[in-house]
Design a protein around this motif. Sequence first.
Motif, mmCIF file in Angstrom:
data_model
loop_
_atom_site.group_PDB
_atom_site.id
_atom_site.type_symbol
_atom_site.label_atom_id
_atom_site.label_comp_id
_atom_site.label_asym_id
_atom_site.label_seq_id
_atom_site.Cartn_x
_atom_site.Cartn_y
_atom_site.Cartn_z
ATOM 1 N N THR A 18 57.001 74.528 -6.418
ATOM 2 C CA THR A 18 55.849 75.085 -5.711
ATOM 3 C C THR A 18 55.015 73.975 -5.079
ATOM 4 O OG1 THR A 18 55.811 76.937 -7.242
ATOM 5 C CG2 THR A 18 53.843 76.568 -5.965
ATOM 6 N N ALA A 19 54.812 72.902 -5.808
ATOM 7 C CA ALA A 19 54.039 71.777 -5.272
ATOM 8 C C ALA A 19 54.747 71.163 -4.065
ATOM 9 C CB ALA A 19 53.813 70.736 -6.354
ATOM 10 N N ILE A 20 56.061 71.049 -4.156
ATOM 11 C CA ILE A 20 56.823 70.491 -3.041
ATOM 12 C C ILE A 20 56.732 71.410 -1.831
ATOM 13 C CG2 ILE A 20 59.159 69.949 -2.248
ATOM 14 C CD1 ILE A 20 59.716 68.964 -5.122
ATOM 15 N N GLU A 21 56.819 72.709 -2.054
ATOM 16 C CA GLU A 21 56.708 73.662 -0.944
ATOM 17 C C GLU A 21 55.347 73.550 -0.264
ATOM 18 O OE1 GLU A 21 57.514 77.325 -2.892
ATOM 19 O OE2 GLU A 21 59.684 77.093 -2.754
ATOM 20 N N TYR A 22 54.288 73.468 -1.062
ATOM 21 C CA TYR A 22 52.961 73.314 -0.470
ATOM 22 C C TYR A 22 52.863 72.006 0.310
ATOM 23 C CZ TYR A 22 51.038 77.315 -2.978
ATOM 24 O OH TYR A 22 50.776 78.578 -3.432
ATOM 25 N N GLY A 23 53.463 70.957 -0.209
ATOM 26 C CA GLY A 23 53.463 69.677 0.493
ATOM 27 C C GLY A 23 54.192 69.759 1.821
ATOM 28 N N LEU A 24 55.328 70.456 1.835
ATOM 29 C CA LEU A 24 56.084 70.618 3.086
ATOM 30 C C LEU A 24 55.314 71.452 4.096
ATOM 31 C CD1 LEU A 24 59.682 71.182 1.693
ATOM 32 C CD2 LEU A 24 58.824 69.176 2.908
ATOM 33 N N ILE A 25 54.652 72.499 3.629
ATOM 34 C CA ILE A 25 53.842 73.331 4.528
ATOM 35 C C ILE A 25 52.697 72.505 5.114
ATOM 36 C CG2 ILE A 25 52.249 75.287 4.612
ATOM 37 C CD1 ILE A 25 54.115 76.662 2.550
ATOM 38 N N ALA A 26 52.031 71.720 4.277
ATOM 39 C CA ALA A 26 50.932 70.878 4.754
ATOM 40 C C ALA A 26 51.431 69.853 5.769
ATOM 41 C CB ALA A 26 50.260 70.172 3.574
ATOM 42 N N ALA A 27 52.601 69.280 5.530
ATOM 43 C CA ALA A 27 53.167 68.314 6.465
ATOM 44 C C ALA A 27 53.496 68.979 7.803
ATOM 45 C CB ALA A 27 54.418 67.672 5.874
ATOM 46 N N LEU A 28 54.043 70.186 7.754
ATOM 47 C CA LEU A 28 54.372 70.907 8.988
ATOM 48 C C LEU A 28 53.112 71.237 9.780
ATOM 49 C CD1 LEU A 28 56.489 72.296 10.759
ATOM 50 C CD2 LEU A 28 56.166 74.343 9.388
ATOM 51 N N ILE A 29 52.076 71.674 9.088
ATOM 52 C CA ILE A 29 50.805 71.971 9.755
ATOM 53 C C ILE A 29 50.236 70.706 10.386
ATOM 54 C CG2 ILE A 29 48.401 72.654 9.346
ATOM 55 C CD1 ILE A 29 49.516 74.664 7.268
ATOM 56 N N ALA A 30 50.328 69.582 9.683
ATOM 57 C CA ALA A 30 49.826 68.315 10.223
ATOM 58 C C ALA A 30 50.579 67.929 11.491
ATOM 59 C CB ALA A 30 49.945 67.215 9.171
ATOM 60 N N VAL A 31 51.892 68.123 11.498
ATOM 61 C CA VAL A 31 52.692 67.792 12.680
ATOM 62 C C VAL A 31 52.281 68.661 13.864
ATOM 63 C CG1 VAL A 31 55.031 67.909 13.652
ATOM 64 C CG2 VAL A 31 54.654 66.854 11.418
ATOM 65 N N VAL A 32 52.062 69.951 13.618
ATOM 66 C CA VAL A 32 51.648 70.862 14.691
ATOM 67 C C VAL A 32 50.276 70.463 15.229
ATOM 68 C CG1 VAL A 32 50.979 73.250 15.191
ATOM 69 C CG2 VAL A 32 53.072 72.789 13.903
ATOM 70 N N ILE A 33 49.358 70.130 14.343
ATOM 71 C CA ILE A 33 48.018 69.717 14.776
ATOM 72 C C ILE A 33 48.087 68.436 15.605
ATOM 73 C CG2 ILE A 33 45.809 68.804 13.941
ATOM 74 C CD1 ILE A 33 46.012 70.851 11.649
ATOM 75 N N ILE A 34 48.870 67.474 15.155
ATOM 76 C CA ILE A 34 48.995 66.212 15.890
ATOM 77 C C ILE A 34 49.585 66.457 17.272
ATOM 78 C CG2 ILE A 34 50.260 64.017 15.949
ATOM 79 C CD1 ILE A 34 49.880 63.943 12.867
ATOM 80 N N ALA A 35 50.602 67.301 17.350
ATOM 81 C CA ALA A 35 51.216 67.602 18.645
ATOM 82 C C ALA A 35 50.221 68.301 19.571
ATOM 83 C CB ALA A 35 52.454 68.470 18.444
ATOM 84 N N ALA A 36 49.460 69.257 19.032
ATOM 85 C CA ALA A 36 48.489 69.990 19.860
ATOM 86 C C ALA A 36 47.387 69.055 20.346
ATOM 87 C CB ALA A 36 47.899 71.141 19.057
ATOM 88 N N VAL A 37 46.877 68.220 19.482
ATOM 89 C CA VAL A 37 45.806 67.295 19.876
ATOM 90 C C VAL A 37 46.326 66.303 20.905
ATOM 91 C CG1 VAL A 37 44.362 65.394 19.018
ATOM 92 C CG2 VAL A 37 44.464 67.555 17.768
ATOM 93 N N SER A 38 47.542 65.855 20.737
ATOM 94 C CA SER A 38 48.128 64.922 21.691
ATOM 95 C C SER A 38 48.275 65.573 23.064
ATOM 96 C CB SER A 38 49.493 64.456 21.192
ATOM 97 O OG SER A 38 50.123 63.651 22.147
ATOM 98 N N LEU A 39 48.761 66.799 23.089
ATOM 99 C CA LEU A 39 48.939 67.514 24.349
ATOM 100 C C LEU A 39 47.601 67.779 25.031
ATOM 101 C CD1 LEU A 39 50.978 68.946 26.215
ATOM 102 C CD2 LEU A 39 50.515 71.027 24.919
ATOM 103 N N VAL A 40 46.636 68.274 24.279
ATOM 104 C CA VAL A 40 45.313 68.556 24.837
ATOM 105 C C VAL A 40 44.616 67.255 25.231
ATOM 106 C CG1 VAL A 40 43.031 69.476 24.275
ATOM 107 C CG2 VAL A 40 45.071 70.743 23.635
ATOM 108 N N GLY A 41 44.806 66.222 24.441
ATOM 109 C CA GLY A 41 44.178 64.934 24.731
ATOM 110 C C GLY A 41 44.614 64.370 26.067
#
Length: 61
Positions: A18-41
């Motif tokens: 469960t902890a690993i799954e939450y970590g993977l979800i958090a990592a995926l969300i971080a990647v999406v946020i970084i991509a969106a900020v980069s594109l908008v930036g």
Amino acid sequence: MKVAQFIQKFIRDEEGVTAIEYGLIAALIAVVIIAAVSLVGDKLIAVFNAISDELGAATTR
């Protein structure tokens, strides 16, 4: 406790999964946020450059 028993208990333990799954979800969300900020930036930089160019042209008239 023997090593084999420890390994079997470790494999059957699902709390770590469960902890690993939450970590993977958090990592995926971080990647999406970084991509969106980069594109908008990049687009935001282009907008500010266009405004700067227009202001520069307006001051030289």
